[in-house]
Design a protein around this motif. Structure first.
Motif, PDB file in Angstrom:
ATOM      1  N   ARG A 102      50.947  97.709  21.453  1.00 29.05           N
ATOM      2  CA  ARG A 102      52.299  97.740  22.021  1.00 29.05           C
ATOM      3  C   ARG A 102      52.413  98.849  23.054  1.00 29.05           C
ATOM      4  N   GLU A 129      54.420  90.485  26.115  1.00 32.86           N
ATOM      5  CA  GLU A 129      55.612  89.764  25.674  1.00 32.86           C
ATOM      6  C   GLU A 129      56.691  90.799  25.383  1.00 32.86           C
ATOM      7  N   SER A 185      58.325  97.068  28.339  1.00 34.86           N
ATOM      8  CA  SER A 185      57.852  97.416  27.001  1.00 34.86           C
ATOM      9  C   SER A 185      57.578  96.123  26.267  1.00 34.86           C
ATOM     10  N   GLY A 186      56.537  96.121  25.444  1.00 36.83           N
ATOM     11  CA  GLY A 186      56.271  94.933  24.656  1.00 36.83           C
ATOM     12  C   GLY A 186      54.867  94.918  24.111  1.00 36.83           C
ATOM     13  N   GLU A 187      54.545  93.790  23.464  1.00 34.93           N
ATOM     14  CA  GLU A 187      53.242  93.606  22.828  1.00 34.93           C
ATOM     15  C   GLU A 187      52.278  92.927  23.785  1.00 34.93           C
ATOM     16  N   GLU A 209      55.091 100.936  25.235  1.00 31.80           N
ATOM     17  CA  GLU A 209      56.512 101.317  25.281  1.00 31.80           C
ATOM     18  C   GLU A 209      56.781 102.112  26.544  1.00 31.80           C
ATOM     19  N   ASP A 230      60.583  92.129  24.384  1.00 30.62           N
ATOM     20  CA  ASP A 230      61.521  91.819  23.317  1.00 30.62           C
ATOM     21  C   ASP A 230      62.601  90.862  23.822  1.00 30.62           C
TER      22      ASP A 230
END
Length: 151
Positions: free
Chosen positions: A122, A78, A35-37, A124, A80
């Motif tokens: 994002r 990227e 999960s991330g951007e 998830e 968390d």
């Protein structure tokens, strides 16, 4: 039709690909995910284990002097800080957009009513579910959601 990458594309692929690990490598287990951007989109010419560029010949990637180049697309995500392995982990993950991953991300993008993925979007819960049933190859992925970047 030949897909040509510019020198800038190649440089950016090398820069962004460094330190970005593949969350879905050979040792992936069902339930592993990311999960991330989305911080970068990378396209690069695929090479074999000896560093030779691959081209499509008779619908198979091969070392050749003819054919269209085999181009891999990746989303650099990227993650968390809490999900990083250790202090040396830069938090970058390179998700290769093979057809199985594309299927899952596409479903998330459609549910979000977005026109596609975008930098700053994002992802998830992009998860590896397991091998495809009734097939000798292929994988099943699922996605929790995709959120487009704020306007």
């Amino acid at each position: 039709m030949t897909n040509a990458l510019t020198d800038l594309d190649q440089i950016n692929a090398e820069l962004m690909g460094q330190g970005a690990t593949n969350p879905f490598g050979k040792d992936v287990q069902p339930g592993d995910g990311v999960s991330g951007e989305i911080v970068a989109v990378v396209r690069r010419h695929r090479h074999n284990s000896q560093g030779m560029p691959l081209y499509w010949v008779n619908r198979k990637p091969q070392v050749s002097t003819v054919g269209d180049p085999v181009i891999d697309s990746q989303l650099i995500i990227e993650i968390d800080a809490a999900a990083r392995v250790d202090k040396q982990d830069e938090g970058l993950r390179a998700v290769t957009m093979d057809r199985d991953v594309q299927r899952a991300i596409s479903a998330g993008v459609r549910r979000a009513r977005a026109g596609g993925v975008a930098l700053g979007g994002r992802i998830e819960g992009l998860l590896y579910v397991g091998p495809m049933k009734d097939s000798s190859y292929g994988r099943v992925y699922d996605i929790g959601s995709y959120t487009p970047p704020a306007a």
